[in-house]
Design a protein around this motif. Structure first.
Motif, mmCIF file in Angstrom:
data_model
loop_
_atom_site.group_PDB
_atom_site.id
_atom_site.type_symbol
_atom_site.label_atom_id
_atom_site.label_comp_id
_atom_site.label_asym_id
_atom_site.label_seq_id
_atom_site.Cartn_x
_atom_site.Cartn_y
_atom_site.Cartn_z
ATOM 1 N N TRP A 14 5.707 43.343 28.287
ATOM 2 C CA TRP A 14 5.799 43.859 29.640
ATOM 3 C C TRP A 14 4.478 44.524 30.042
ATOM 4 C CZ3 TRP A 14 9.723 45.077 25.978
ATOM 5 C CH2 TRP A 14 10.950 44.429 26.187
ATOM 6 N N ASN A 59 14.839 40.328 23.190
ATOM 7 C CA ASN A 59 15.932 40.465 24.164
ATOM 8 C C ASN A 59 17.241 40.825 23.460
ATOM 9 O OD1 ASN A 59 14.244 39.860 26.240
ATOM 10 N ND2 ASN A 59 14.800 37.697 26.358
ATOM 11 N N GLU A 60 17.491 40.171 22.320
ATOM 12 C CA GLU A 60 18.737 40.459 21.587
ATOM 13 C C GLU A 60 18.732 41.900 21.082
ATOM 14 O OE1 GLU A 60 19.139 35.891 19.940
ATOM 15 O OE2 GLU A 60 18.855 37.501 18.471
ATOM 16 N N VAL A 97 16.987 44.503 22.178
ATOM 17 C CA VAL A 97 17.069 45.485 23.273
ATOM 18 C C VAL A 97 18.505 45.535 23.786
ATOM 19 C CG1 VAL A 97 16.288 45.999 25.634
ATOM 20 C CG2 VAL A 97 14.619 45.322 23.885
ATOM 21 N N ALA A 98 19.126 44.366 23.951
ATOM 22 C CA ALA A 98 20.510 44.331 24.458
ATOM 23 C C ALA A 98 21.465 45.035 23.493
ATOM 24 C CB ALA A 98 20.950 42.879 24.676
ATOM 25 N N PRO A 124 15.921 48.538 19.865
ATOM 26 C CA PRO A 124 14.725 47.862 20.367
ATOM 27 C C PRO A 124 13.560 47.789 19.396
ATOM 28 C CG PRO A 124 14.944 50.043 21.331
ATOM 29 C CD PRO A 124 16.210 49.787 20.571
ATOM 30 N N TRP A 170 13.371 44.235 15.978
ATOM 31 C CA TRP A 170 12.972 42.820 15.975
ATOM 32 C C TRP A 170 11.595 42.582 15.363
ATOM 33 C CZ3 TRP A 170 8.869 40.800 18.863
ATOM 34 C CH2 TRP A 170 8.348 41.607 19.877
ATOM 35 N N PRO A 196 10.306 48.688 25.248
ATOM 36 C CA PRO A 196 10.937 48.683 26.567
ATOM 37 C C PRO A 196 10.499 49.904 27.377
ATOM 38 C CG PRO A 196 12.587 48.895 24.807
ATOM 39 C CD PRO A 196 11.254 48.739 24.149
ATOM 40 N N ARG A 230 10.414 36.610 22.151
ATOM 41 C CA ARG A 230 11.163 37.124 23.312
ATOM 42 C C ARG A 230 12.655 37.104 23.055
ATOM 43 N NH1 ARG A 230 7.577 34.422 27.889
ATOM 44 N NH2 ARG A 230 6.173 36.209 28.124
ATOM 45 N N GLN A 231 13.102 36.041 22.409
ATOM 46 C CA GLN A 231 14.537 35.933 22.127
ATOM 47 C C GLN A 231 14.969 37.066 21.190
ATOM 48 O OE1 GLN A 231 15.450 32.104 20.395
ATOM 49 N NE2 GLN A 231 17.424 32.862 19.660
ATOM 50 N N GLN A 288 8.414 39.554 31.608
ATOM 51 C CA GLN A 288 9.172 39.583 30.348
ATOM 52 C C GLN A 288 8.276 40.173 29.265
ATOM 53 O OE1 GLN A 288 11.350 35.870 29.446
ATOM 54 N NE2 GLN A 288 9.993 34.954 30.938
ATOM 55 N N MET A 289 8.877 40.509 28.123
ATOM 56 C CA MET A 289 8.097 41.008 26.991
ATOM 57 C C MET A 289 7.023 39.964 26.635
ATOM 58 S SD MET A 289 7.336 41.077 23.582
ATOM 59 C CE MET A 289 8.216 39.674 23.008
#
Ligand SMILES: C[S@@+](CC[C@H](N)C(=O)[O-])C[C@H]1O[C@@H](n2cnc3c(N)ncnc32)[C@H](O)[C@@H]1O
Length: 221
Positions: free
Chosen positions: A179, A13-14, A16-17, A21, A24, A140, A9-10, A176-177
Protein backbone atom coordinates in the motif's frame (compact mmCIF):
# COMPACT_ATOMS: atom_id res chain seq x y z
CA UNK A 1 7.22 -10.87 -10.53
CA UNK A 2 3.47 -10.66 -11.19
CA UNK A 3 2.94 -14.23 -9.96
CA UNK A 4 5.05 -13.71 -6.82
CA UNK A 5 3.20 -10.51 -5.98
CA UNK A 6 -0.15 -12.23 -6.52
CA UNK A 7 0.82 -15.01 -4.11
CA UNK A 8 2.11 -12.51 -1.52
CA UNK A 9 -1.09 -10.47 -1.86
CA UNK A 10 -3.21 -13.55 -1.36
CA UNK A 11 -1.32 -14.49 1.82
CA UNK A 12 -1.49 -10.87 3.03
CA UNK A 13 -5.22 -10.56 2.34
CA UNK A 14 -5.98 -13.81 4.18
CA UNK A 15 -3.81 -12.85 7.16
CA UNK A 16 -5.27 -9.35 7.42
CA UNK A 17 -8.83 -10.71 7.13
CA UNK A 18 -8.05 -13.20 9.93
CA UNK A 19 -6.74 -10.40 12.17
CA UNK A 20 -3.13 -11.70 12.12
CA UNK A 21 -1.52 -9.18 9.75
CA UNK A 22 2.09 -10.07 10.61
CA UNK A 23 1.89 -13.83 10.10
CA UNK A 24 2.12 -13.95 6.33
CA UNK A 25 5.78 -12.92 6.16
CA UNK A 26 7.00 -16.10 7.84
CA UNK A 27 4.46 -18.10 5.81
CA UNK A 28 5.82 -16.69 2.55
CA UNK A 29 9.52 -17.11 3.43
CA UNK A 30 9.01 -20.68 4.61
CA UNK A 31 6.78 -21.66 1.68
CA UNK A 32 9.35 -20.64 -0.96
CA UNK A 33 11.88 -22.99 0.66
CA UNK A 34 15.01 -21.04 -0.22
CA UNK A 35 13.95 -20.01 -3.74
CA UNK A 36 14.27 -16.23 -3.79
CA UNK A 37 12.26 -15.96 -7.00
CA UNK A 38 9.19 -16.51 -4.80
CA UNK A 39 9.83 -13.34 -2.75
CA UNK A 40 8.59 -10.30 -4.67
CA UNK A 41 10.95 -7.82 -2.95
CA UNK A 42 14.07 -10.02 -3.08
CA UNK A 43 16.28 -8.40 -5.72
CA UNK A 44 19.40 -9.99 -4.19
CA UNK A 45 21.29 -6.71 -4.52
CA UNK A 46 21.40 -3.41 -2.68
CA UNK A 47 18.27 -1.28 -3.07
CA UNK A 48 19.21 1.26 -5.79
CA UNK A 49 17.32 3.96 -3.86
CA UNK A 50 19.61 3.34 -0.88
CA UNK A 51 22.70 3.14 -3.09
CA UNK A 52 22.09 6.56 -4.67
CA UNK A 53 21.38 8.10 -1.26
CA UNK A 54 24.64 6.65 0.05
CA UNK A 55 26.52 8.14 -2.90
CA UNK A 56 24.83 11.52 -2.88
CA UNK A 57 23.89 12.39 0.67
CA UNK A 58 25.49 10.37 3.38
CA UNK A 59 28.87 12.09 3.50
CA UNK A 60 27.99 13.90 6.73
CA UNK A 61 26.42 10.87 8.46
CA UNK A 62 28.50 9.32 11.22
CA UNK A 63 29.23 5.67 10.42
CA UNK A 64 28.71 4.12 13.84
CA UNK A 65 25.75 1.98 14.82
CA UNK A 66 23.07 1.21 12.26
CA UNK A 67 19.78 -0.68 12.48
CA UNK A 68 17.99 -2.13 9.44
CA UNK A 69 14.26 -2.59 10.02
CA UNK A 70 12.51 -5.51 8.27
CA UNK A 71 15.80 -6.41 6.62
CA UNK A 72 14.53 -9.07 4.21
CA UNK A 73 17.36 -11.06 2.68
CA UNK A 74 20.09 -8.75 3.95
CA UNK A 75 21.53 -6.95 0.92
CA UNK A 76 21.05 -3.46 2.36
CA UNK A 77 22.54 -4.44 5.72
CA UNK A 78 25.54 -5.92 3.91
CA UNK A 79 25.99 -2.69 1.94
CA UNK A 80 26.02 -0.63 5.16
CA UNK A 81 28.48 -2.94 6.90
CA UNK A 82 30.78 -2.78 3.86
CA UNK A 83 30.82 1.02 4.25
CA UNK A 84 31.94 0.90 7.86
CA UNK A 85 28.78 0.87 9.96
CA UNK A 86 28.33 -1.51 12.89
CA UNK A 87 25.06 -3.06 11.70
CA UNK A 88 22.19 -4.84 13.40
CA UNK A 89 19.41 -6.06 11.10
CA UNK A 90 16.13 -7.61 12.14
CA UNK A 91 13.09 -9.19 10.61
CA UNK A 92 9.99 -10.78 12.06
CA UNK A 93 10.52 -13.95 10.04
CA UNK A 94 12.93 -16.48 11.55
CA UNK A 95 13.21 -18.23 8.17
CA UNK A 96 14.29 -14.94 6.62
CA UNK A 97 16.93 -14.36 9.30
CA UNK A 98 18.25 -17.92 8.95
CA UNK A 99 18.43 -17.30 5.20
CA UNK A 100 20.49 -14.10 5.73
CA UNK A 101 22.92 -15.96 7.99
CA UNK A 102 23.25 -18.71 5.38
CA UNK A 103 23.75 -16.24 2.53
CA UNK A 104 26.37 -14.22 4.41
CA UNK A 105 28.10 -16.70 6.74
CA UNK A 106 31.11 -14.46 7.35
CA UNK A 107 29.18 -11.26 7.76
CA UNK A 108 29.67 -9.03 10.78
CA UNK A 109 26.04 -7.88 10.54
CA UNK A 110 24.11 -9.03 13.61
CA UNK A 111 20.99 -10.62 12.13
CA UNK A 112 18.14 -11.05 14.61
CA UNK A 113 14.60 -12.37 14.45
CA UNK A 114 12.52 -9.70 16.18
CA UNK A 115 9.15 -8.04 15.83
CA UNK A 116 9.09 -4.28 15.45
CA UNK A 117 6.06 -4.23 17.74
CA UNK A 118 7.96 -6.02 20.49
CA UNK A 119 11.53 -4.86 20.02
CA UNK A 120 14.10 -5.02 22.84
CA UNK A 121 13.85 -1.94 25.11
CA UNK A 122 17.62 -1.38 24.85
CA UNK A 123 17.16 -0.41 21.18
CA UNK A 124 15.40 2.81 22.20
CA UNK A 125 17.37 5.83 20.92
CA UNK A 126 20.38 3.53 20.47
CA UNK A 127 21.24 3.79 16.75
CA UNK A 128 23.06 6.56 14.87
CA UNK A 129 21.47 5.46 11.62
CA UNK A 130 18.17 3.61 11.11
CA UNK A 131 17.15 2.35 7.69
CA UNK A 132 13.61 1.37 6.76
CA UNK A 133 12.62 0.38 3.24
CA UNK A 134 9.29 -1.07 2.17
CA UNK A 135 8.17 -2.42 5.58
CA UNK A 136 5.66 0.31 6.41
CA UNK A 137 3.97 -0.22 3.06
CA UNK A 138 3.32 -3.90 3.73
CA UNK A 139 1.70 -3.15 7.10
CA UNK A 140 -2.03 -2.42 7.01
CA UNK A 141 -2.81 1.28 7.47
CA UNK A 142 -4.07 0.83 11.06
CA UNK A 143 -0.64 -0.45 12.20
CA UNK A 144 1.42 2.20 10.46
CA UNK A 145 1.21 5.04 12.94
CA UNK A 146 2.39 2.83 15.81
CA UNK A 147 5.11 1.37 13.55
CA UNK A 148 6.27 4.91 12.74
CA UNK A 149 6.55 5.79 16.44
CA UNK A 150 8.51 2.61 17.16
CA UNK A 151 10.92 3.12 14.25
CA UNK A 152 11.47 6.77 15.23
CA UNK A 153 12.29 5.69 18.77
CA UNK A 154 15.33 3.69 17.60
CA UNK A 155 17.12 6.87 16.46
CA UNK A 156 19.70 8.32 18.86
CA UNK A 157 19.88 12.06 19.62
CA UNK A 158 21.32 13.70 16.50
CA UNK A 159 21.02 10.37 14.61
CA UNK A 160 19.50 9.88 11.16
CA UNK A 161 16.68 7.80 9.77
CA UNK A 162 16.21 7.03 6.07
CA UNK A 163 12.77 5.84 4.96
CA UNK A 164 11.94 4.63 1.45
CA UNK A 165 8.37 3.74 0.47
CA UNK A 166 5.83 3.82 -2.30
CA UNK A 167 3.97 7.13 -2.31
CA UNK A 168 0.51 8.41 -3.22
CA UNK A 169 -1.75 11.43 -2.83
CA UNK A 170 -4.90 11.34 -0.69
CA UNK A 171 -6.99 11.51 -3.88
CA UNK A 172 -5.31 8.36 -5.32
CA UNK A 173 -6.72 4.88 -4.91
CA UNK A 174 -5.08 3.32 -1.79
CA UNK A 175 -4.39 0.30 -4.01
CA UNK A 176 -3.43 -3.18 -2.87
CA UNK A 177 -0.50 -4.42 -0.79
CA UNK A 178 2.14 -2.98 -1.01
CA UNK A 179 0.00 0.00 0.00
CA UNK A 180 1.57 3.34 -1.04
CA UNK A 181 1.95 5.79 1.85
CA UNK A 182 0.67 9.33 2.13
CA UNK A 183 3.14 12.10 2.81
CA UNK A 184 0.87 12.99 5.77
CA UNK A 185 1.45 9.53 7.26
CA UNK A 186 5.21 9.99 7.07
CA UNK A 187 4.81 13.32 8.85
CA UNK A 188 4.17 11.11 11.91
CA UNK A 189 7.95 10.81 12.22
CA UNK A 190 8.11 14.57 12.84
CA UNK A 191 5.77 14.17 15.83
CA UNK A 192 8.30 11.80 17.41
CA UNK A 193 11.19 14.22 17.82
CA UNK A 194 12.56 13.96 14.27
CA UNK A 195 12.98 16.67 11.64
CA UNK A 196 12.53 15.79 7.95
CA UNK A 197 15.72 17.22 6.51
CA UNK A 198 15.31 15.99 2.93
CA UNK A 199 12.05 14.81 1.29
CA UNK A 200 12.12 13.37 -2.23
CA UNK A 201 9.04 12.43 -4.25
CA UNK A 202 9.98 10.83 -7.55
CA UNK A 203 9.17 8.16 -10.10
CA UNK A 204 11.35 5.09 -10.17
CA UNK A 205 11.50 3.74 -13.68
CA UNK A 206 10.51 0.17 -12.99
CA UNK A 207 7.98 -1.68 -15.13
CA UNK A 208 5.39 -0.30 -14.35
CA UNK A 209 6.89 2.96 -12.97
CA UNK A 210 6.60 3.39 -9.18
CA UNK A 211 6.16 6.63 -7.26
CA UNK A 212 8.57 6.69 -4.32
CA UNK A 213 9.09 8.80 -1.25
CA UNK A 214 12.63 8.86 0.13
CA UNK A 215 12.92 10.85 3.31
CA UNK A 216 15.88 11.61 5.54
CA UNK A 217 15.13 12.52 9.13
CA UNK A 218 17.31 13.63 12.02
CA UNK A 219 16.49 13.42 15.72
CA UNK A 220 16.50 16.75 17.45
CA UNK A 221 19.19 16.88 20.14
C1 LIG B 1 8.52 -5.73 1.69
S1 LIG B 1 9.69 -6.54 2.66
C2 LIG B 1 11.11 -5.47 2.48
C3 LIG B 1 12.38 -6.13 2.87
C4 LIG B 1 13.62 -5.24 2.75
N1 LIG B 1 13.56 -4.10 3.65
C5 LIG B 1 13.79 -4.78 1.32
O1 LIG B 1 13.70 -3.58 1.07
O2 LIG B 1 14.01 -5.65 0.46
C6 LIG B 1 9.20 -6.19 4.33
C7 LIG B 1 9.97 -6.97 5.35
O3 LIG B 1 9.56 -6.55 6.63
C8 LIG B 1 9.43 -7.68 7.46
N2 LIG B 1 8.46 -7.32 8.51
C9 LIG B 1 7.14 -7.15 8.40
N3 LIG B 1 6.59 -6.84 9.58
C10 LIG B 1 7.61 -6.80 10.48
C11 LIG B 1 7.67 -6.55 11.87
N4 LIG B 1 6.57 -6.29 12.59
N5 LIG B 1 8.87 -6.59 12.49
C12 LIG B 1 10.00 -6.88 11.76
N6 LIG B 1 9.98 -7.15 10.45
C13 LIG B 1 8.81 -7.10 9.80
C14 LIG B 1 8.96 -8.78 6.54
O4 LIG B 1 9.20 -10.07 7.02
C15 LIG B 1 9.75 -8.46 5.28
O5 LIG B 1 10.98 -9.13 5.24
Amino acid sequence: MAGQRKKARQLANEAVADGRPLDWFEELYSQVAGDESGIPWADMCVNPNLATWLEDRCGSVTRQSALVVGCGLGDDAEELVSLGWDVMAFDTSTTCIDWCRKRFPNSSVKYLAADLFNAPPEWQRAFDFVFESYTLQVLPPDLRSSAIKLIANFVSPGGRLLVISRGRDATDDPGQMPWPLLREELNGFCNCGLNAIHFEDYIEHEEPPVRRFRVEYQRRT
